[in-house]
Design an enzyme around this catalytic site. Structure first.
Site, PDB file in Angstrom:
ATOM      1  N   THR A  95      34.374 -14.305  10.750  1.00 34.08           N
ATOM      2  CA  THR A  95      34.784 -13.172   9.910  1.00 34.08           C
ATOM      3  C   THR A  95      36.214 -13.362   9.423  1.00 34.08           C
ATOM      4  O   THR A  95      36.499 -13.204   8.231  1.00 34.08           O
ATOM      5  CB  THR A  95      34.652 -11.849  10.702  1.00 34.08           C
ATOM      6  OG1 THR A  95      33.267 -11.619  10.956  1.00 34.08           O
ATOM      7  CG2 THR A  95      35.235 -10.669   9.947  1.00 34.08           C
ATOM      8  N   TYR A 148      40.100 -13.555  18.268  1.00 34.00           N
ATOM      9  CA  TYR A 148      40.762 -12.592  17.383  1.00 34.00           C
ATOM     10  C   TYR A 148      42.141 -13.116  16.977  1.00 34.00           C
ATOM     11  O   TYR A 148      42.442 -13.240  15.792  1.00 34.00           O
ATOM     12  CB  TYR A 148      40.873 -11.254  18.116  1.00 34.00           C
ATOM     13  CG  TYR A 148      41.467 -10.130  17.306  1.00 34.00           C
ATOM     14  CD1 TYR A 148      40.740  -9.528  16.281  1.00 34.00           C
ATOM     15  CD2 TYR A 148      42.751  -9.652  17.575  1.00 34.00           C
ATOM     16  CE1 TYR A 148      41.280  -8.478  15.541  1.00 34.00           C
ATOM     17  CE2 TYR A 148      43.290  -8.599  16.852  1.00 34.00           C
ATOM     18  CZ  TYR A 148      42.559  -8.017  15.830  1.00 34.00           C
ATOM     19  OH  TYR A 148      43.092  -6.973  15.108  1.00 34.00           O
TER      20      TYR A 148
HETATM   21  P1  NAD Z   1      37.409  -1.143  12.829  1.00 36.89           P
HETATM   22  O1  NAD Z   1      36.610  -1.971  13.767  1.00 36.89           O
HETATM   23  O2  NAD Z   1      37.243   0.328  12.849  1.00 36.89           O
HETATM   24  O3  NAD Z   1      37.205  -1.614  11.322  1.00 36.89           O
HETATM   25  C1  NAD Z   1      36.803  -2.906  10.958  1.00 36.89           C
HETATM   26  C2  NAD Z   1      35.791  -2.783   9.841  1.00 36.89           C
HETATM   27  O4  NAD Z   1      35.399  -4.105   9.419  1.00 36.89           O
HETATM   28  C3  NAD Z   1      34.499  -2.087  10.301  1.00 36.89           C
HETATM   29  O5  NAD Z   1      34.110  -1.146   9.342  1.00 36.89           O
HETATM   30  C4  NAD Z   1      33.490  -3.225  10.407  1.00 36.89           C
HETATM   31  O6  NAD Z   1      32.155  -2.804  10.222  1.00 36.89           O
HETATM   32  C5  NAD Z   1      33.989  -4.153   9.316  1.00 36.89           C
HETATM   33  N1  NAD Z   1      33.572  -5.554   9.529  1.00 36.89           N
HETATM   34  C6  NAD Z   1      33.637  -6.283  10.668  1.00 36.89           C
HETATM   35  N2  NAD Z   1      33.177  -7.527  10.460  1.00 36.89           N
HETATM   36  C7  NAD Z   1      32.799  -7.582   9.156  1.00 36.89           C
HETATM   37  C8  NAD Z   1      32.225  -8.589   8.335  1.00 36.89           C
HETATM   38  N3  NAD Z   1      31.947  -9.808   8.834  1.00 36.89           N
HETATM   39  N4  NAD Z   1      31.955  -8.303   7.032  1.00 36.89           N
HETATM   40  C9  NAD Z   1      32.211  -7.075   6.522  1.00 36.89           C
HETATM   41  N5  NAD Z   1      32.759  -6.080   7.256  1.00 36.89           N
HETATM   42  C10 NAD Z   1      33.044  -6.333   8.551  1.00 36.89           C
HETATM   43  O7  NAD Z   1      38.945  -1.537  13.110  1.00 36.89           O
HETATM   44  P2  NAD Z   1      40.276  -0.964  12.496  1.00 36.89           P
HETATM   45  O8  NAD Z   1      41.126  -0.523  13.620  1.00 36.89           O
HETATM   46  O9  NAD Z   1      40.008  -0.045  11.389  1.00 36.89           O
HETATM   47  O10 NAD Z   1      40.944  -2.301  11.934  1.00 36.89           O
HETATM   48  C11 NAD Z   1      40.926  -2.624  10.552  1.00 36.89           C
HETATM   49  C12 NAD Z   1      41.727  -3.911  10.347  1.00 36.89           C
HETATM   50  O11 NAD Z   1      43.071  -3.746  10.779  1.00 36.89           O
HETATM   51  C13 NAD Z   1      41.146  -5.104  11.110  1.00 36.89           C
HETATM   52  O12 NAD Z   1      41.239  -6.258  10.305  1.00 36.89           O
HETATM   53  C14 NAD Z   1      42.083  -5.227  12.284  1.00 36.89           C
HETATM   54  O13 NAD Z   1      42.163  -6.553  12.755  1.00 36.89           O
HETATM   55  C15 NAD Z   1      43.405  -4.759  11.701  1.00 36.89           C
HETATM   56  N6  NAD Z   1      44.294  -4.245  12.756  1.00 36.89           N
HETATM   57  C16 NAD Z   1      44.050  -3.041  13.348  1.00 36.89           C
HETATM   58  C17 NAD Z   1      44.883  -2.604  14.360  1.00 36.89           C
HETATM   59  C18 NAD Z   1      44.679  -1.269  15.044  1.00 36.89           C
HETATM   60  O14 NAD Z   1      45.424  -0.962  15.957  1.00 36.89           O
HETATM   61  N7  NAD Z   1      43.759  -0.444  14.653  1.00 36.89           N
HETATM   62  C19 NAD Z   1      45.957  -3.388  14.778  1.00 36.89           C
HETATM   63  C20 NAD Z   1      46.144  -4.621  14.165  1.00 36.89           C
HETATM   64  C21 NAD Z   1      45.323  -5.036  13.138  1.00 36.89           C
END
Ligand code: NAD
Ligand code: UDP
Length: 315
Positions: A95, A148
């Site tokens: 991904t 990750y």
């Molecule tokens: P989340 O898991 O709620 O959202 C991730 C989304 O990506 C989900 O809707 C999932 O269905 C979709 N997804 C996963 N694999 C996929 C694929 N192969 N194709 C299409 N869609 C796919 O997580 P989040 O907290 O909303 O995080 C969103 C982004 O922010 C991520 O990239 C994450 O790495 C980054 N991030 C989040 C945090 C945090 O604290 N929440 C911290 C650092 C980075």
């Protein structure tokens, strides 16, 4: 009805992505929300589905996606909670890496600007505190978090190489622990776990001693920083940290949640997962200077909002 920009948000049905889509629609843009619904849900974007400028595309970023005209791409597709990204580690790397390649190719073809949601995890278990963007990190390449961490590090490399080699306009943000409404009750991350456990009167599970620290950012602050980064000058590529510098131990967080919910839950201690970082705090000087941004929601205030959200949820 006209709109200002056509914007693709991958991972748009997830926790952060759904807040971003909501804000972009409110600002008059056309939003294509692309998601494979692994950890996201239609419920997160239900309020947007009937909007004439909102489109949901059920697609996996591992595979190429074609589109004629796009102005901007926010690449958020990737599970973010350790239990979800470790569920199928190979898929997580695909991904991050294949997703980055496919979306950078799309940005190249359409001349769109593209922003990568990178992470504080690129710093691993940091030897420098607080972490600023010049620190290269301390990541175990063969541990259970590597799918990750290394996937996100490789995505950053790809973004820089597409910029240098193909002239793609790229932006890198490194997001620190973010929480807020629309996290899944079974998300597995610490804020949602503690709030749900406290509301249900279940034991609050601290992993390890609870002396490890994190810095928690409320989702609205992140969205503001993310959009400012996208709107910044093309020569400001980042990476730039987006996080709340308020640093708390996990024990302090548990106590706050118990106090704010008025819960009778007990605290129990469970083993610390492998490679769990000991300390984490963003240095946000760069974001302050280049984006004029800093978080405004304090932890207690943000916790009250997520507590209200989970109180209203049926789980
Ligand atoms: P989340 O898991 O709620 O959202 C991730 C989304 O990506 C989900 O809707 C999932 O269905 C979709 N997804 C996963 N694999 C996929 C694929 N192969 N194709 C299409 N869609 C796919 O997580 P989040 O907290 O909303 O995080 C969103 C982004 O922010 C991520 O990239 C994450 O790495 C980054 N991030 C989040 C945090 C945090 O604290 N929440 C911290 C650092 C980075
Ligand atoms: N954690 C905890 N209890 C839980 C969930 C997490 O003590 O129920 C700890 C976890 O071991 C880590 C910190 O809280 O030290 C933050 O975990 P999270 O998964 O939210 O984020 P990350 O480790 O990816 O920063």
């Amino acid at each position: 009805m006209s709109y200002s920009k056509k914007i693709l948000v991958t991972g748009g049905a997830g926790f952060i992505g759904s807040h971003l889509c909501t804000r972009l629609i409110a600002e008059g843009h056309y939003v294509i929300c692309l998601d494979n619904l692994f950890t996201g849900s239609r419920q997160n974007i239900n309020h947007l589905l009937k909007h004439p400028h909102f489109e949901f595309v059920d697609h996996d970023v591992e595979y190429p996606y074609q589109r004629e005209r796009l102005d901007e791409i926010y690449n958020l597709a990737c599970p973010a909670s350790p239990i979800h990204y470790q569920y199928d580690a190979i898929k997580t790397i695909r991904t991050s890496v294949m997703g980055a390649i496919n979306l950078l190719d799309l940005a190249h073809r359409t001349h769109a600007k593209i922003l990568q949601a990178s992470t504080s995890e690129v710093y691993g278990d940091p030897m420098v505190h607080p972490q600023n963007e010049t620190y290269w990190g301390n990541v175990n390449p063969v541990g259970i978090r590597s799918c990750y961490d290394e996937g996100k590090r490789c995505a950053e490399t790809l973004f820089m190489d597409y910029h240098r080699q193909c002239g793609v306009r790229v932006k890198l943000i490194r997001i620190f622990n973010t929480y807020g409404p629309r996290m899944l009750p079974n998300d597995g991350r610490v804020v949602s776990n503690f709030v749900v456990q406290a509301l249900q009167g279940k034991d609050i599970t601290i992993y390890g001693s609870g002396n490890q620290t994190r810095s928690f950012q409320y989702v609205d602050d992140l969205i503001e920083g993310m959009m400012r980064m996208m709107d910044s000058e093309d020569d400001f590529i980042g990476p730039v940290n987006l996080g709340n510098p308020g640093e708390f131990t996990i024990c302090e967080l548990a106590e706050k949640v118990i106090q704010l919910t008025g819960s009778t839950s007990r605290i129990v201690y469970k083993p610390l997962p492998m490679d769990d970082p000991q300390r984490r705090q963003p240095d946000i000087s760069l974001a302050k200077e280049r984006l004029g941004w800093q978080p405004v929601v304090k932890l207690d205030e943000g916790l009250v909002r997520i507590i209200e959200y989970f109180r209203d949820c049926r789980f």
